[in-house]
Each structure stands twice: as structure tokens, then as C-alpha cells.
Scaffold this motif. Structure first.
Motif, PDB file in Angstrom:
ATOM      1  N   SER A 103       0.742  -1.156   0.152  1.00  0.00           N
ATOM      2  CA  SER A 103      -0.056   0.065  -0.006  1.00  0.00           C
ATOM      3  C   SER A 103       0.812   1.452  -0.245  1.00  0.00           C
ATOM      4  N   ASP A 104       2.263   1.069   0.427  1.00  0.00           N
ATOM      5  CA  ASP A 104       3.054   2.373   0.408  1.00  0.00           C
ATOM      6  C   ASP A 104       3.850   2.315  -0.730  1.00  0.00           C
ATOM      7  N   ASN A 105       3.457   1.792  -1.993  1.00  0.00           N
ATOM      8  CA  ASN A 105       4.450   1.650  -3.368  1.00  0.00           C
ATOM      9  C   ASN A 105       3.487   2.024  -4.443  1.00  0.00           C
ATOM     10  N   PRO A 106       2.923   3.157  -4.456  1.00  0.00           N
ATOM     11  CA  PRO A 106       2.092   3.740  -5.547  1.00  0.00           C
ATOM     12  C   PRO A 106       2.689   3.574  -6.764  1.00  0.00           C
ATOM     13  N   GLY A 107       4.144   3.914  -6.909  1.00  0.00           N
ATOM     14  CA  GLY A 107       4.805   3.973  -8.192  1.00  0.00           C
ATOM     15  C   GLY A 107       4.780   2.446  -8.925  1.00  0.00           C
ATOM     16  N   ALA A 108       5.031   1.386  -8.068  1.00  0.00           N
ATOM     17  CA  ALA A 108       4.782   0.084  -8.702  1.00  0.00           C
ATOM     18  C   ALA A 108       3.436  -0.185  -8.987  1.00  0.00           C
ATOM     19  N   LYS A 109       2.372   0.243  -8.182  1.00  0.00           N
ATOM     20  CA  LYS A 109       1.023  -0.211  -8.646  1.00  0.00           C
ATOM     21  C   LYS A 109       0.715   0.786 -10.079  1.00  0.00           C
ATOM     22  N   ARG A 110       1.169   1.864 -10.001  1.00  0.00           N
ATOM     23  CA  ARG A 110       1.000   2.667 -11.268  1.00  0.00           C
ATOM     24  C   ARG A 110       1.400   1.847 -12.427  1.00  0.00           C
ATOM     25  N   LEU A 111       2.910   1.290 -12.307  1.00  0.00           N
ATOM     26  CA  LEU A 111       3.190   0.565 -13.434  1.00  0.00           C
ATOM     27  C   LEU A 111       2.331  -0.773 -13.799  1.00  0.00           C
ATOM     28  N   TYR A 112       1.772  -1.486 -12.847  1.00  0.00           N
ATOM     29  CA  TYR A 112       0.924  -2.727 -13.112  1.00  0.00           C
ATOM     30  C   TYR A 112      -0.266  -2.248 -13.704  1.00  0.00           C
ATOM     31  N   LEU A 113      -0.876  -1.082 -13.250  1.00  0.00           N
ATOM     32  CA  LEU A 113      -2.254  -0.683 -14.046  1.00  0.00           C
ATOM     33  C   LEU A 113      -1.910  -0.167 -15.284  1.00  0.00           C
ATOM     34  N   ARG A 114      -0.755   0.244 -15.776  1.00  0.00           N
ATOM     35  CA  ARG A 114      -0.473   0.681 -17.013  1.00  0.00           C
ATOM     36  C   ARG A 114      -0.218  -0.497 -17.885  1.00  0.00           C
ATOM     37  N   LEU A 115       0.009  -1.686 -17.195  1.00  0.00           N
ATOM     38  CA  LEU A 115       0.357  -3.022 -17.893  1.00  0.00           C
ATOM     39  C   LEU A 115      -0.804  -3.992 -17.953  1.00  0.00           C
ATOM     40  N   GLY A 116      -1.896  -3.410 -17.402  1.00  0.00           N
ATOM     41  CA  GLY A 116      -3.273  -4.026 -17.682  1.00  0.00           C
ATOM     42  C   GLY A 116      -3.667  -4.719 -16.307  1.00  0.00           C
ATOM     43  N   TYR A 117      -3.025  -4.944 -15.327  1.00  0.00           N
ATOM     44  CA  TYR A 117      -3.488  -5.353 -14.194  1.00  0.00           C
ATOM     45  C   TYR A 117      -4.920  -4.649 -13.611  1.00  0.00           C
ATOM     46  N   ARG A 118      -5.697  -5.299 -12.891  1.00  0.00           N
ATOM     47  CA  ARG A 118      -6.893  -4.552 -12.061  1.00  0.00           C
ATOM     48  C   ARG A 118      -6.965  -4.997 -10.765  1.00  0.00           C
ATOM     49  N   PRO A 119      -7.354  -3.962 -10.042  1.00  0.00           N
ATOM     50  CA  PRO A 119      -7.795  -4.443  -8.370  1.00  0.00           C
ATOM     51  C   PRO A 119      -8.629  -5.495  -8.148  1.00  0.00           C
ATOM     52  N   THR A 120      -8.450  -6.433  -7.223  1.00  0.00           N
ATOM     53  CA  THR A 120      -9.273  -7.391  -6.971  1.00  0.00           C
ATOM     54  C   THR A 120     -10.076  -7.189  -5.918  1.00  0.00           C
ATOM     55  N   GLY A 121      -9.592  -5.937  -5.088  1.00  0.00           N
ATOM     56  CA  GLY A 121     -10.573  -5.915  -3.704  1.00  0.00           C
ATOM     57  C   GLY A 121      -9.717  -6.455  -2.628  1.00  0.00           C
ATOM     58  N   ARG A 122      -8.864  -7.654  -3.034  1.00  0.00           N
ATOM     59  CA  ARG A 122      -8.430  -8.258  -1.809  1.00  0.00           C
ATOM     60  C   ARG A 122      -7.062  -7.762  -1.301  1.00  0.00           C
ATOM     61  N   THR A 123      -6.919  -7.831   0.047  1.00  0.00           N
ATOM     62  CA  THR A 123      -5.616  -7.202   0.660  1.00  0.00           C
ATOM     63  C   THR A 123      -5.311  -8.152   1.603  1.00  0.00           C
ATOM     64  N   GLU A 124      -4.093  -8.136   2.057  1.00  0.00           N
ATOM     65  CA  GLU A 124      -3.526  -9.051   2.980  1.00  0.00           C
ATOM     66  C   GLU A 124      -2.261  -8.432   3.704  1.00  0.00           C
ATOM     67  N   THR A 125      -2.420  -8.450   5.213  1.00  0.00           N
ATOM     68  CA  THR A 125      -1.213  -7.733   6.052  1.00  0.00           C
ATOM     69  C   THR A 125      -0.404  -8.986   6.476  1.00  0.00           C
ATOM     70  N   TYR A 126       0.647  -8.943   6.194  1.00  0.00           N
ATOM     71  CA  TYR A 126       1.721 -10.011   6.723  1.00  0.00           C
ATOM     72  C   TYR A 126       3.017  -9.574   7.331  1.00  0.00           C
ATOM     73  N   THR A 127       3.742 -10.120   8.032  1.00  0.00           N
ATOM     74  CA  THR A 127       4.814  -9.903   8.291  1.00  0.00           C
ATOM     75  C   THR A 127       6.036 -10.572   8.009  1.00  0.00           C
ATOM     76  N   TYR A 128       7.006 -10.382   7.486  1.00  0.00           N
ATOM     77  CA  TYR A 128       7.925 -11.080   6.923  1.00  0.00           C
ATOM     78  C   TYR A 128       9.551 -10.793   7.417  1.00  0.00           C
ATOM     79  N   SER A 129      10.624 -11.479   7.229  1.00  0.00           N
ATOM     80  CA  SER A 129      11.975 -11.004   7.521  1.00  0.00           C
ATOM     81  C   SER A 129      12.560 -11.013   6.456  1.00  0.00           C
ATOM     82  N   TYR A 130      13.906 -10.209   6.078  1.00  0.00           N
ATOM     83  CA  TYR A 130      14.471 -10.062   5.171  1.00  0.00           C
ATOM     84  C   TYR A 130      15.991  -9.660   5.492  1.00  0.00           C
ATOM     85  N   VAL A 131      16.958  -9.782   4.631  1.00  0.00           N
ATOM     86  CA  VAL A 131      18.379  -9.325   4.908  1.00  0.00           C
ATOM     87  C   VAL A 131      18.469  -8.044   4.337  1.00  0.00           C
ATOM     88  N   ASP A 132      18.828  -6.869   4.720  1.00  0.00           N
ATOM     89  CA  ASP A 132      18.907  -5.491   4.337  1.00  0.00           C
ATOM     90  C   ASP A 132      20.295  -5.272   3.492  1.00  0.00           C
TER      91      ASP A 132
END
Ligand SMILES: CC(C)(COP(=O)(O)OP(=O)(O)OC[C@H]1O[C@@H](n2cnc3c(N)ncnc32)[C@H](O)[C@@H]1OP(=O)(O)O)[C@@H](O)C(=O)NCCC(=O)NCCS
Length: 157
Positions: A103-132
Motif C-alpha cells: 500500500s506504500d508503493n504507488p509507483g509500482a502500482k501505477r506500473l501494474y495498472l499501465r500493464l493491464g492489471y486490475r484491482p481485485t479488492g483483496r488485501t493481506e497484511t503479513y510480517t516477513y523478515s529479510y536481510v537488508d
């Protein structure tokens, strides 16, 4: 400038990609192993023999493109879109492809909308770990919105 070439990761690519990862991330090896186990397709973009981006197409009922990323120096020149196109070709037989965007990545969302993806209305909140990038393990909680794109059968097949 040359166009990037996108292809599935091969065994001989893993050490090349891993050498550019911070210690402890181990993303290339883990993702390649998951590909070899039939769980995903690990797509890598190459520019002049350098890995410059990647994404994983998860083999779930609606194939999902995850962890799409392009190195900062190469963004904004169509490599993200090329990785997307390769994932769509691979998913075509399934009729649809999904992607989750933070939800904090409007730039990427704009790219996907331009490529023809459409919102499904489904959202999910999750916690993950990564190495920076400095090699420190971090934890983050993110809400992703799921987008989908219908994939028509290839008229030439
Ligand atoms: C999102 C990302 C993969 C796009 O790759 P890319 O090679 O820059 O994409 P393309 O050149 O094909 O398309 C550019 C579009 O990407 C989007 N974008 C998002 N972040 C961007 C960035 N930092 N720089 C340039 N474009 C960015 C823009 O919408 C841009 O389209 P615009 O011309 O409408 O502004 C890349 O910016 C990235 O790795 N970002 C960090 C990781 C990330 O957010 N991944 C997405 C997870 S859902």
C-alpha cells in the motif's frame, strides 16, 4: 543502450547472482532451489552479463509474481515491464496472473495498472523478515493489495 534479456535462472547463474548479495541473504540459492522443486519460476534480467533484476512466479492456482525488483541504477527503462512480460508468457496457460503490491508503493502500482492489471479488492497484511543491503536481518509488516490480469490465449498457438 542494450535491452535487458530475461530468462529463467540456471544453475550456473546462482553463484553470479549470489556474489552480489549481502552476506546472509541467500535469496538466489533459495529461490533457485524452489524453482527446481517445481514451486516457482525464477526469472532474472541480465544486462551485459550483469544480473539487474528478478521476480518469482509462484505456481499457485492463480500464478503470482512476487519479489519483483530491479537494481536502482537500472530502474525506469523497461526492465520491470520486461520481467512482467516474461511472467505473463509463462502463466498464459493458467488464464490469469496475480501480483501483490504494498500500500506504500504507488509507483509500482501505477506500473501494474499501465500493464493491464486490475484491482481485485483483496488485501493481506503479513510480517516477513529479510536481510537488508548492509547484511542486517530486519522484520517488516506490510499490507499488500492484490491485482490480477486476464491472459488471453496466444492467437498463434
Ligand atoms: C517497481 C520496479 C520493479 C519497476 O521496475 P522498472 O524497471 O523501474 O520498471 P519499468 O522501467 O518497466 O517501468 C517504470 C515504472 O515503474 C514504476 N516505478 C516504481 N518505482 C520506481 C523507481 N524507483 N524508479 C523508476 N520507476 C519506478 C513507475 O510507475 C514507472 O512508471 P512511470 O513511468 O509511470 O513512472 C522497480 O522500480 C523496483 O525494483 N522497485 C523497488 C522494489 C519494488 O517496489 N518492487 C515491486 C514490488 S510489488
Amino acid at each position: 543502450m542494450e535491452d535487458a534479456v530475461v530468462r529463467p535462472c540456471e544453475a550456473s547463474d546462482v553463484d553470479v547472482i549470489a556474489a552480489r548479495e549481502p552476506e546472509g541473504r541467500d535469496y538466489a540459492r533459495t529461490t533457485f532451489d524452489r524453482q527446481q522443486a517445481g514451486r516457482c519460476l525464477y526469472l532474472v534480467a541480465w544486462l551485459d552479463d550483469e544480473p539487474v533484476g528478478s521476480g518469482e512466479l509462484e505456481w499457485v492456482p492463480v500464478p503470482e509474481l512476487k519479489n519483483l525488483q530491479v537494481i536502482p541504477a537500472c530502474r525506469g527503462r523497461g526492465i520491470g515491464a520486461a520481467l512482467n512480460r516474461a511472467a505473463e508468457e509463462a502463466a498464459r496457460g493458467h488464464g490469469r496472473i496475480a501480483i501483490g503490491v504494498g500500500s506504500d508503493n504507488p509507483g509500482a502500482k501505477r506500473l501494474y495498472l499501465r500493464l493491464g492489471y486490475r484491482p481485485t479488492g483483496r488485501t493481506e497484511t503479513y510480517t516477513y523478515s529479510y536481510v537488508d543491503d548492509s547484511g542486517t536481518r530486519q522484520s517488516a509488516t506490510e499490507t499488500a493489495e492484490y491485482l490480477e490480469k486476464e491472459l488471453a490465449e496466444d492467437p498463434l498457438s
